[in-house]
Motif scaffolding. Structure first.
Motif, PDB file in Angstrom:
ATOM      1  N   VAL A 168      48.897 152.588  84.561  1.00  0.00           N
ATOM      2  CA  VAL A 168      47.579 152.378  84.375  1.00  0.00           C
ATOM      3  C   VAL A 168      46.659 153.435  84.863  1.00  0.00           C
ATOM      4  O   VAL A 168      45.588 153.721  83.974  1.00  0.00           O
ATOM      5  CB  VAL A 168      47.245 150.737  84.738  1.00  0.00           C
ATOM      6  CG1 VAL A 168      45.570 150.613  84.444  1.00  0.00           C
ATOM      7  CG2 VAL A 168      48.046 149.715  84.120  1.00  0.00           C
ATOM      8  N   MET A 169      46.640 153.577  85.964  1.00  0.00           N
ATOM      9  CA  MET A 169      45.758 154.534  86.738  1.00  0.00           C
ATOM     10  C   MET A 169      46.093 155.937  86.074  1.00  0.00           C
ATOM     11  O   MET A 169      44.942 156.547  85.465  1.00  0.00           O
ATOM     12  CB  MET A 169      46.102 154.845  88.205  1.00  0.00           C
ATOM     13  CG  MET A 169      45.531 153.554  88.867  1.00  0.00           C
ATOM     14  SD  MET A 169      43.775 152.924  88.463  1.00  0.00           S
ATOM     15  CE  MET A 169      42.726 154.574  88.883  1.00  0.00           C
ATOM     16  N   VAL A 170      47.032 156.518  85.712  1.00  0.00           N
ATOM     17  CA  VAL A 170      47.252 157.811  85.140  1.00  0.00           C
ATOM     18  C   VAL A 170      46.616 157.683  83.756  1.00  0.00           C
ATOM     19  O   VAL A 170      46.052 158.599  83.238  1.00  0.00           O
ATOM     20  CB  VAL A 170      48.672 158.120  85.077  1.00  0.00           C
ATOM     21  CG1 VAL A 170      48.969 159.336  84.154  1.00  0.00           C
ATOM     22  CG2 VAL A 170      49.412 158.275  86.289  1.00  0.00           C
ATOM     23  N   LYS A 171      46.796 156.560  83.111  1.00  0.00           N
ATOM     24  CA  LYS A 171      46.312 156.479  81.485  1.00  0.00           C
ATOM     25  C   LYS A 171      44.772 156.304  81.922  1.00  0.00           C
ATOM     26  O   LYS A 171      44.084 157.120  80.577  1.00  0.00           O
ATOM     27  CB  LYS A 171      46.831 155.159  80.844  1.00  0.00           C
ATOM     28  CG  LYS A 171      48.222 155.144  80.397  1.00  0.00           C
ATOM     29  CD  LYS A 171      48.620 154.113  79.757  1.00  0.00           C
ATOM     30  CE  LYS A 171      50.060 154.205  79.257  1.00  0.00           C
ATOM     31  NZ  LYS A 171      50.365 152.917  78.632  1.00  0.00           N
ATOM     32  N   TYR A 172      44.333 156.010  82.543  1.00  0.00           N
ATOM     33  CA  TYR A 172      42.750 155.843  82.914  1.00  0.00           C
ATOM     34  C   TYR A 172      42.302 157.199  83.194  1.00  0.00           C
ATOM     35  O   TYR A 172      41.190 157.685  82.325  1.00  0.00           O
ATOM     36  CB  TYR A 172      42.335 154.937  84.189  1.00  0.00           C
ATOM     37  CG  TYR A 172      41.066 155.065  84.498  1.00  0.00           C
ATOM     38  CD1 TYR A 172      39.929 154.438  83.717  1.00  0.00           C
ATOM     39  CD2 TYR A 172      40.637 155.791  85.588  1.00  0.00           C
ATOM     40  CE1 TYR A 172      38.723 154.436  84.132  1.00  0.00           C
ATOM     41  CE2 TYR A 172      39.296 155.930  85.900  1.00  0.00           C
ATOM     42  CZ  TYR A 172      38.101 155.104  85.152  1.00  0.00           C
ATOM     43  OH  TYR A 172      36.972 155.255  85.516  1.00  0.00           O
ATOM     44  N   HIS A 173      42.982 157.935  84.193  1.00  0.00           N
ATOM     45  CA  HIS A 173      42.350 159.372  84.185  1.00  0.00           C
ATOM     46  C   HIS A 173      42.459 160.202  83.072  1.00  0.00           C
ATOM     47  O   HIS A 173      41.566 160.988  82.669  1.00  0.00           O
ATOM     48  CB  HIS A 173      42.818 159.828  85.517  1.00  0.00           C
ATOM     49  CG  HIS A 173      42.458 159.350  86.621  1.00  0.00           C
ATOM     50  ND1 HIS A 173      41.140 159.679  87.207  1.00  0.00           N
ATOM     51  CD2 HIS A 173      43.106 158.605  87.733  1.00  0.00           C
ATOM     52  CE1 HIS A 173      41.002 158.909  88.308  1.00  0.00           C
ATOM     53  NE2 HIS A 173      42.175 158.488  88.733  1.00  0.00           N
TER      54      HIS A 173
END
Length: 726
Positions: A367-372
């Motif tokens: 989720v964090m990778v997609k967010y960035h």
């Protein structure tokens, strides 16, 4: 060499605990030689050769006992002595012993020599001992007296003993010897280090990016990313596995650092770190530390940050490599463990099992990778779209005589109070003092003939980035990041101060006590003059980040510009900085006639709180924040009472809310805004806005976006829209 292979096979097999067993005791070689000597036949040269072979075999056996995760290094180590890797003293002693043997056996032939004495056999056995360097160096000298005499002749002067430096390879050998002597404890240490590495990897994969999300349940989840990483490391051979572990550790370290940056940015700016736009803010952060806590602290903080970054990357790489080595040590066992963990993860996902409302089956890193990644795409797209938006201006082509005709002849003052947000008026800690000050000031201004109307504006920034709030308010564009700020300030979008200058009916000036460098944006704001921190004659002390007290800045404004006789009225852009964090020390009001060059503030600054006393406590920060706002409001309203005229119109507002340490994690971005004037016609023009009478807006007073104010203001005071074309 064949003996290498034989030694590893016989004594280097892993034990049941997963730790290689100890090699055979080095003394075994000596016992063999003594046995041969007792039978009466081994030549002395053969004895020496067997001792060297035994030392070399024992050293290589030590290598075989090293944990499989640690590659053998002795074979590539630069030798300090002989081939066994022993210290130089042992090799030199062995060389010194050879002439003695030759003297004892002048006919160096294949015939066997006389049977060695017990003392000689003992010396030979000790020479084969690889670990006892001192004894190995001493015993050959006892075996042959001529060697001792030769040494005495060649070295008449004894040198004082020196403590040898400890080499890394010596530490490794010491660790190996300790493992051999304490196999159970060594196994426990090894398993403990592996478990710690696994916990570090899992914690990094579960690390939240907001301080409010730190709770035990957040770290009791099972991350799917750990299962995927484990599967990749398990199927790869040793060398590719090592490369993959290093790359995975670096990626995990970078993600950890991004999460830490998000935590800090959410704490101070109310948003996540933008990997494209926010790097230059790090320099501003260092400047803030230097101004607040001193240059030494700022330098140490910068060094500490660099070391922390390197440490995080190194630790994460080592942790992933350690886990990868453990998985590869017993692939059958590791495969079973991964399959069991995968079944648990899928079960928790299918049944939506949660702990304290947090799902056990985690996909946090994905989720964090997609967010960035989405933030990066959004930044690139926003840069293109905002450029077109900034070119369109509702009043961009309005003729000069059609701009603000209802304010002709008025002295306009646009004033920002640093960090003056809704929390100052409504938060339980600072509100009592601030609301009392606002109400008292409202009555004092009314006695002086001034009246006010107040409402709420939603700032484009939070906790910091004051220039974003200033440019949003003055331009009518939503400037919420550094890229937008660069775009708008490099264009010609009309600002409020530029609108007054464009008419030709006003002079313009900027009072900027917080500006300590070049400020090219003054041209975009349409300012004829700018007084920065060094142009107002201040000789007093700094108050943390603030270069001078607001009272002095306002008095300098009066002396340098507002109090002068002029042909045209003045439009002023004033920034008050005394309420800037860290809210320590805070100035106090002094007599207006006592201000002089500001030296009067020296004892006040010396007696005030230190930043470190306030920053460590959220409650203390809130209390001091409220006091700083009280001071700024009091200084401004007293100045207006003292120097305001019938034609003076003051627009005062906050640029943003204080940071989350004061305003909380879920505070709004609203700031109060007031228009103050003696001429009742000025306030009549905004009667339909629904704003509250006085300096304190009601809780349910109208709330506008800060970018909407410019058009509302220009329209209310008679400006005619003439949109510019893109």
């Amino acid at each position: 060499m064949p003996q290498h292979t034989d030694t590893r096979q016989s004594s280097g097999a892993p034990s049941d605990s997963g730790t290689p067993t100890d090699p055979a005791e080095p003394g075994a070689a000596s016992e063999t030689e003594e046995a041969k000597a007792a039978d009466g036949g081994a030549p002395a040269s053969d004895t020496e050769a067997s001792g060297e072979a035994a030392a070399e075999s024992t050293a290589e056996t030590d290598e075989a006992t090293e944990d499989t995760a640690e590659p053998a290094e002795d074979s590539t180590e630069p030798a300090k002595g002989d081939q066994t890797g022993e210290p130089a003293e042992t090799a030199q002693t062995a060389q010194a012993a050879e002439p003695a043997d030759t003297a004892a056996r002048p006919d160096d032939t294949d015939e066997p020599t006389a049977e060695p004495t017990a003392e000689g056999a003992e010396a030979t056995g000790e020479a084969a001992e690889p670990d006892n360097t001192d004894e190995a160096a001493a015993k050959p000298a006892q075996a042959t007296e001529p060697a001792a005499e030769t040494d005495a002749a060649t070295q008449p002067t004894a040198k004082p003993a020196e403590t040898p430096a400890i080499r890394p390879w010596q530490l490794r050998r010491g660790w190996r010897r300790w493992k051999g002597a304490h196999p159970v404890a060594a196994g426990r240490v090894s398993h403990g280090v592996t478990l710690l590495a696994l916990l570090l990897v899992v914690a990094a994969l579960l690390l939240p990016n907001k301080e409010a999300q730190f709770q035990a349940a957040a770290f009791t989840r099972l991350p799917v990313e750990a299962l995927l990483l484990g599967a990749v490391l398990l199927v790869l051979p040793r060398r590719p596995r090592l490369a993959a572990a290093v790359l995975g550790g670096l990626a995990l370290g970078v993600l950890t650092l991004l999460n830490v940056m998000d935590i800090e940015f959410n704490q101070y700016l109310g948003r996540s770190f933008n990997v494209v736009l926010d790097w230059e803010l790090l320099d501003d952060a260092q400047s803030y530390l230097a101004d607040t806590l001193g240059g030494t602290v700022a330098l140490l903080a910068a060094v500490g940050v660099v070391l922390l970054v390197l440490a995080v990357l190194a630790v994460m790489v080592l942790a992933v490599v350690r886990v990868g080595d453990y998985l590869g040590r017993d692939k059958a066992r590791s495969t079973r463990g991964l399959l069991m963990a995968s079944v648990v993860w899928m079960t928790c996902m299918a049944l939506d099992i949660q702990i304290s409302g947090i799902p056990v089956a985690s996909q946090h890193t994905v989720v964090m990778v997609k967010y960035h990644e989405q933030a990066l795409r959004s930044t690139i797209r926003d840069e293109r779209d905002f450029s077109r938006t900034a070119e369109a201006d509702r009043f961009g082509q309005t003729p000069a005589d059609e701009l603000v005709p209802d304010l002709r002849g008025k002295d306009m003052i646009f004033t920002f109070i640093e960090s003056y947000g809704r929390s100052a008026i409504e938060d339980p800690i600072p509100a009592p003092g601030v609301t009392k000050t606002l109400d008292t000031s409202t009555r004092a201004l009314a006695d002086a003939g001034f009246h006010a109307r107040s409402g709420w504006l939603t700032s484009a920034t939070y906790g910091g980035g004051s220039w974003l709030g200033h440019s949003t308010f003055m331009s009518g564009l939503w400037v919420d990041n550094q890229n937008r700020y660069r775009t708008v300030t490099s264009g010609d979008h009309l600002t409020l101060t530029e609108a007054f200058k464009k008419t030709g009916a006003w002079d313009t000036v900027g009072i900027m006590p917080g500006v300590q460098k070049g400020w090219p944006e003054s041209k975009w704001y349409g300012l004829d003059k700018v007084y920065n921190a060094f142009r107002m004659g201040y000789a007093g002390p700094k108050f943390s980040w603030s270069t001078m007290p607001d009272q002095y800045a306002l008095e300098a404004f009066q002396r340098l510009e507002h109090g002068k006789k002029r042909d045209k009225p003045l439009t002023s852009f004033v920034i008050l900085t005394s309420s800037h964090q860290p809210w320590a020390p805070i100035p106090k009001m002094v007599g207006w006639d006592q201000l002089g060059d500001g030296s009067v503030f020296k004892p006040i600054e010396a007696a005030g709180n230190r930043p470190a006393d306030v920053l460590t406590s959220s409650t203390r920060s809130s209390e001091e924040y409220g006091k700083s706002v009280e001071y700024s409001v009091t200084a401004l309203t007293q100045w207006l009472e003292r120097y305001g005229k019938d034609d003076t119109v003051l627009v005062v507002l906050g640029d943003h809310q204080p940071n989350a340490r004061v305003s909380g994690d879920h505070a709004s971005r609203d700031v109060p805004c007031s228009i103050v004037a003696r001429d009742p016609k000025v306030l009549d023009k905004i009667a339909d806005w629904g704003w509250t009478e006085g300096l304190r807006p009601d809780h349910d007073a109208p709330v506008w976006k800060m970018s909407d104010f410019r058009d509302h203001f220009l329209t209310a005071y008679g400006s005619t829209p003439h949109p510019s074309k893109r």
